[in-house]
Enzyme design. Structure first.
Site, PDB file in Angstrom:
ATOM      1  N   GLU A   1      37.728  37.137  62.205  1.00 22.97           N
ATOM      2  CA  GLU A   1      36.608  36.154  61.668  1.00 22.97           C
ATOM      3  C   GLU A   1      35.212  36.599  62.450  1.00 22.97           C
ATOM      4  O   GLU A   1      34.153  36.610  61.709  1.00 22.97           O
ATOM      5  CB  GLU A   1      36.855  34.834  61.940  1.00 22.97           C
ATOM      6  CG  GLU A   1      38.191  34.724  61.227  1.00 22.97           C
ATOM      7  CD  GLU A   1      38.787  33.181  61.386  1.00 22.97           C
ATOM      8  OE1 GLU A   1      38.051  32.421  62.154  1.00 22.97           O
ATOM      9  OE2 GLU A   1      39.621  32.644  60.825  1.00 22.97           O
TER      10      GLU A   1
ATOM     11  N   ASN B   1      36.724  18.848  55.382  1.00 23.15           N
ATOM     12  CA  ASN B   1      37.077  18.690  56.735  1.00 23.15           C
ATOM     13  C   ASN B   1      36.029  19.137  58.019  1.00 23.15           C
ATOM     14  O   ASN B   1      36.321  19.287  58.875  1.00 23.15           O
ATOM     15  CB  ASN B   1      38.432  18.852  57.162  1.00 23.15           C
ATOM     16  CG  ASN B   1      38.718  20.327  57.120  1.00 23.15           C
ATOM     17  OD1 ASN B   1      37.882  21.061  56.469  1.00 23.15           O
ATOM     18  ND2 ASN B   1      39.805  20.852  57.203  1.00 23.15           N
TER      19      ASN B   1
ATOM     20  N   LYS C   1      30.998  23.434  58.144  1.00 24.67           N
ATOM     21  CA  LYS C   1      31.143  23.639  56.822  1.00 24.67           C
ATOM     22  C   LYS C   1      29.906  23.068  56.131  1.00 24.67           C
ATOM     23  O   LYS C   1      29.447  21.891  56.764  1.00 24.67           O
ATOM     24  CB  LYS C   1      32.516  23.148  56.148  1.00 24.67           C
ATOM     25  CG  LYS C   1      33.645  23.920  56.930  1.00 24.67           C
ATOM     26  CD  LYS C   1      35.089  23.366  56.557  1.00 24.67           C
ATOM     27  CE  LYS C   1      36.001  24.406  57.052  1.00 24.67           C
ATOM     28  NZ  LYS C   1      37.432  23.583  56.519  1.00 24.67           N
TER      29      LYS C   1
HETATM   30  P1  ADP Z   1      42.487  24.996  59.379  1.00 20.35           P
HETATM   31  O1  ADP Z   1      41.141  25.009  58.692  1.00 20.35           O
HETATM   32  O2  ADP Z   1      42.719  23.627  60.197  1.00 20.35           O
HETATM   33  O3  ADP Z   1      42.740  26.451  59.827  1.00 20.35           O
HETATM   34  P2  ADP Z   1      44.063  26.032  57.102  1.00 20.35           P
HETATM   35  O4  ADP Z   1      44.001  27.490  57.502  1.00 20.35           O
HETATM   36  O5  ADP Z   1      45.501  25.627  56.750  1.00 20.35           O
HETATM   37  O6  ADP Z   1      43.520  25.074  58.263  1.00 20.35           O
HETATM   38  O7  ADP Z   1      43.251  25.823  55.758  1.00 20.35           O
HETATM   39  C1  ADP Z   1      41.955  26.236  55.759  1.00 20.35           C
HETATM   40  C2  ADP Z   1      41.083  25.166  54.901  1.00 20.35           C
HETATM   41  O8  ADP Z   1      41.653  24.949  53.573  1.00 20.35           O
HETATM   42  C3  ADP Z   1      41.121  23.882  55.540  1.00 20.35           C
HETATM   43  O9  ADP Z   1      40.416  23.656  56.719  1.00 20.35           O
HETATM   44  C4  ADP Z   1      40.697  22.859  54.346  1.00 20.35           C
HETATM   45  O10 ADP Z   1      39.258  23.026  54.123  1.00 20.35           O
HETATM   46  C5  ADP Z   1      41.165  23.720  53.356  1.00 20.35           C
HETATM   47  N1  ADP Z   1      42.791  23.019  52.859  1.00 20.35           N
HETATM   48  C6  ADP Z   1      43.937  23.142  53.622  1.00 20.35           C
HETATM   49  N2  ADP Z   1      44.872  22.697  52.868  1.00 20.35           N
HETATM   50  C7  ADP Z   1      44.296  21.848  51.943  1.00 20.35           C
HETATM   51  C8  ADP Z   1      44.621  21.174  50.746  1.00 20.35           C
HETATM   52  N3  ADP Z   1      46.061  20.747  50.656  1.00 20.35           N
HETATM   53  N4  ADP Z   1      43.782  20.563  50.189  1.00 20.35           N
HETATM   54  C9  ADP Z   1      42.688  21.193  49.988  1.00 20.35           C
HETATM   55  N5  ADP Z   1      42.185  21.828  50.926  1.00 20.35           N
HETATM   56  C10 ADP Z   1      42.962  22.263  51.686  1.00 20.35           C
END
Ligand code: ADP
Length: 169
Positions: free
Chosen positions: A146, A132, A29
């Site tokens: 994707e 993250n 990212k």
């Molecule tokens: P992952 O990326 O681990 O598959 P998700 O699909 O649940 O997780 O979420 C996609 C992305 O959205 C996350 O990697 C993160 O960048 C963002 N995200 C998820 N939850 C939150 C939150 N509570 N606040 C801010 N950003 C979030």
């Protein structure tokens, strides 16, 4: 040509996917690119034994990101997520190997870096859920969706993996 046939076959018959030909979509990212973590992410997937199939640096358009994160569009952080993902270039990749979807999620660690153990990418390199560093598909079906969203079929390279003999029985 063999690669094209395999890809078409795997897309037509999802149950046939998997094995050493399973593929996943991983993206460094914008924070990961800015913090010079591209090499680190690639290194961890490479040293595990996975094979790089495609890689490009992209300034992702908003439409692509809306589609990519369509499942999260009702979430309160969706706007912030789009802004974050548009804040700079992303390194989009496709990796291949046995159980690569599950294994790469394990290498990446939990969505919230506070829950990601040391030794995982998120556990080692970040602190906040909203920054993250890396994305990895969460299922074989998401990976297929994707990969098709981020890459044209001719951007996925099929090359002989000379290490395969030492990785697979
Ligand atoms: P992952 O990326 O681990 O598959 P998700 O699909 O649940 O997780 O979420 C996609 C992305 O959205 C996350 O990697 C993160 O960048 C963002 N995200 C998820 N939850 C939150 C939150 N509570 N606040 C801010 N950003 C979030």
């Amino acid at each position: 040509m063999i690669c094209l046939v395999l890809t078409v076959f795997a897309n037509l018959f999802p149950a046939a996917r998997g094995g050493a030909h399973e593929r996943t979509f991983v993206a460094v990212k914008p924070d990961g690119v800015q913090r010079r973590l591209v090499g680190e992410v690639v290194r961890r997937l490479e040293r595990k034994g996975f094979q790089l199939v495609a890689l490009k640096l992209v300034q992702a358009p908003e439409e692509l990101l809306r589609e990519h994160y369509a499942e999260l569009r009702q979430r309160p952080f969706f706007g912030r997520l789009l802004q974050y993902m548009r804040s700079g270039p992303v390194v989009a990749m496709v990796w291949q190997g046995l159980d690569v979807v599950r294994a790469s999620r394990a290498l990446i660690g939990a969505t919230d870096p506070a829950d990601a153990p040391p030794g995982t990418i998120r556990g080692d390199f970040c602190v906040e859920i909203g920054k993250n560093v890396v994305h990895g598909s969460d299922s074989v079906d998401s990976a297929r969706r994707e990969i098709a969203l981020w890459f044209r079929a001719d951007e996925l390279l099929c090359w002989e993996d000379s290490a395969g003999h030492w990785l697979y029985e």
